[in-house]
Design a protein around this motif. Structure first.
Motif, PDB file in Angstrom:
ATOM      1  N   PRO A 112     -26.569 -19.043 106.284  1.00  0.00           N
ATOM      2  CA  PRO A 112     -25.148 -18.980 106.639  1.00  0.00           C
ATOM      3  C   PRO A 112     -24.381 -17.905 105.875  1.00  0.00           C
ATOM      4  O   PRO A 112     -23.479 -17.287 106.431  1.00  0.00           O
ATOM      5  CB  PRO A 112     -24.620 -20.367 106.250  1.00  0.00           C
ATOM      6  N   THR A 151     -25.151 -14.924 107.967  1.00  0.00           N
ATOM      7  CA  THR A 151     -24.902 -14.957 109.414  1.00  0.00           C
ATOM      8  C   THR A 151     -23.458 -15.305 109.773  1.00  0.00           C
ATOM      9  O   THR A 151     -22.975 -14.917 110.821  1.00  0.00           O
ATOM     10  CB  THR A 151     -25.829 -15.982 110.101  1.00  0.00           C
ATOM     11  N   ASP A 152     -22.818 -16.045 108.908  1.00  0.00           N
ATOM     12  CA  ASP A 152     -21.433 -16.437 109.167  1.00  0.00           C
ATOM     13  C   ASP A 152     -20.503 -15.356 108.636  1.00  0.00           C
ATOM     14  O   ASP A 152     -20.463 -15.067 107.440  1.00  0.00           O
ATOM     15  CB  ASP A 152     -21.151 -17.779 108.485  1.00  0.00           C
ATOM     16  N   PHE A 185     -30.188  -9.245 110.434  1.00  0.00           N
ATOM     17  CA  PHE A 185     -29.545 -10.243 111.293  1.00  0.00           C
ATOM     18  C   PHE A 185     -28.839  -9.590 112.473  1.00  0.00           C
ATOM     19  O   PHE A 185     -28.964 -10.028 113.623  1.00  0.00           O
ATOM     20  CB  PHE A 185     -28.555 -11.079 110.479  1.00  0.00           C
ATOM     21  N   HIS A 192     -26.682 -18.693 116.392  1.00  0.00           N
ATOM     22  CA  HIS A 192     -27.029 -17.567 115.528  1.00  0.00           C
ATOM     23  C   HIS A 192     -26.161 -17.537 114.277  1.00  0.00           C
ATOM     24  O   HIS A 192     -26.572 -17.028 113.238  1.00  0.00           O
ATOM     25  CB  HIS A 192     -26.890 -16.252 116.299  1.00  0.00           C
ATOM     26  N   VAL A 193     -24.949 -18.095 114.406  1.00  0.00           N
ATOM     27  CA  VAL A 193     -24.044 -18.117 113.262  1.00  0.00           C
ATOM     28  C   VAL A 193     -24.311 -19.351 112.398  1.00  0.00           C
ATOM     29  O   VAL A 193     -24.397 -19.272 111.186  1.00  0.00           O
ATOM     30  CB  VAL A 193     -22.574 -18.116 113.730  1.00  0.00           C
ATOM     31  N   ARG A 194     -24.439 -20.464 113.053  1.00  0.00           N
ATOM     32  CA  ARG A 194     -24.640 -21.705 112.332  1.00  0.00           C
ATOM     33  C   ARG A 194     -25.426 -22.647 113.238  1.00  0.00           C
ATOM     34  O   ARG A 194     -24.917 -23.082 114.267  1.00  0.00           O
ATOM     35  CB  ARG A 194     -23.271 -22.314 112.001  1.00  0.00           C
ATOM     36  N   PRO A 195     -26.654 -22.945 112.856  1.00  0.00           N
ATOM     37  CA  PRO A 195     -27.483 -23.799 113.708  1.00  0.00           C
ATOM     38  C   PRO A 195     -26.918 -25.213 113.800  1.00  0.00           C
ATOM     39  O   PRO A 195     -26.364 -25.724 112.840  1.00  0.00           O
ATOM     40  CB  PRO A 195     -28.840 -23.801 113.006  1.00  0.00           C
ATOM     41  N   ASN A 242     -14.904 -17.682 114.331  1.00  0.00           N
ATOM     42  CA  ASN A 242     -15.944 -18.505 114.941  1.00  0.00           C
ATOM     43  C   ASN A 242     -15.352 -19.513 115.915  1.00  0.00           C
ATOM     44  O   ASN A 242     -15.811 -19.654 117.038  1.00  0.00           O
ATOM     45  CB  ASN A 242     -16.731 -19.242 113.858  1.00  0.00           C
TER      46      ASN A 242
END
Lengths: 175, 175
Positions: free
Chosen positions: A88, A91-92, A122, B30-33, B94
């Motif tokens: 995270p 990716t976040d 990523f 992809h950002v947060r599973p 997000n």
DNA sequence: GCTAGCATGTAAACGGTTACATGATTAG
DNA sequence: CTAATCATGTAACCGTTTACATGCTAGC
């Protein structure tokens, strides 16, 4: 993200809670405001974990200030969190930018480049967002301007960041 | 964000949990599973709140499928959440993109435009990020390429989104 | 025979949010 | 005198994450 910001700001200089909160607000408050009720418990956690110590100072205003200073364990912890960032944190976008804001504290360019490369990987992997399996995302709901917008914006932002990452990596490698 | 995605996907068609999870993963994974342990409790909450009902179907695989269908209260709730979005839903990228992905379900163009205008107002206000008080952010830590990167990327992404917002608003208004 | 995928959950811990609570100083 | 700013917290609730738990089917 909160704890990282606390460690990051205190790494530069000791601060009391109120001032710390103002700085965090200036950094990420537009996205998500930091309440006192989030910050103070977080400080306590870090204190209990031995990452910072507090020293009471009579402030100019009524309430005495609690000046917070990172311990050497706290300084190590920040460097560790920066260097080991993955998942995270990478990716976040929110977490990633919070991390970038303090990445200079990891003063080894090689270690910094390693972190940037994780983000690069990523952003380069086609598993993100625009793809459905191995082909670009189908135009399902073909007349949906909003989904179309999401893709348009995401592509533009990814592009901007890729450019920056590649030039910055090149600079880091040549030093 | 999770609940919105659940409501959004089920608004289109009934699904069982596993399939729902795959779609949410394709959208924002992809950002947060999304873990099962996040999804299933969330489904239960929505069920308890009367927003969806479940119907057990013997699936092709062993475990029976729980097919989830929105109730009319659930459909209303989605529209309400889309129309009333504010705060973090608008400022956190997000959440905002998750919301955009379902904004078409708010089929009144005027209501859609109102939501877009909130995001526009947020992006236009100079209180964001690049400013320190009323002047553009000083180049403190002038040789920090990472903070510089944060600003560069943020400016580019904001620019891309502003362009899209303005053209899309113009289109919505001319219909 | 084994791994990957389908399908569903629970329990405990942790962290963030909302609301509440206090009190002094400074500027208008 | 009143509002804003400084300064620090607590309590209850809620949602997420981590870890645990089960079992069947299809393909290699």
């Amino acid at each position: 993200m909160l704890e990282l910001s606390i460690l990051g700001f205190l790494y530069e200089t000791p601060l009391h809670g109120y001032e710390l909160r103002k700085r965090i607000t200036a950094l990420t408050g537009h996205v998500r405001p930091v309440g006192e009720s989030t910050l103070y418990p977080a400080i306590k956690r870090l204190e209990k974990a031995g990452l910072l110590v507090r020293e009471t100072q009579p402030g100019p205003a009524a309430a005495p200030r609690q000046v917070l200073t990172l311990t050497s364990a706290g300084r190590e912890e920040l460097r560790r969190r920066l260097a080991d960032a993955e998942g995270p944190e990478v990716t976040d976008e929110n977490r990633w930018f919070a991390l970038l804001a303090f990445l200079r504290h990891l003063d080894d360019p090689t270690a910094q480049a390693t972190v940037l490369r994780r983000r690069l990987a990523f952003l380069e992997e086609p598993a993100s967002f625009f793809y459905d399996g191995d082909r670009p995302v189908r135009a399902e709901e073909p007349d949906d301007p909003f989904r179309h917008g999401v893709l348009t914006i995401a592509r533009a932002t990814t592009q901007a960041e890729l450019t920056w990452l590649r030039t910055t990596l090149a600079e880091l490698e040549s030093s």
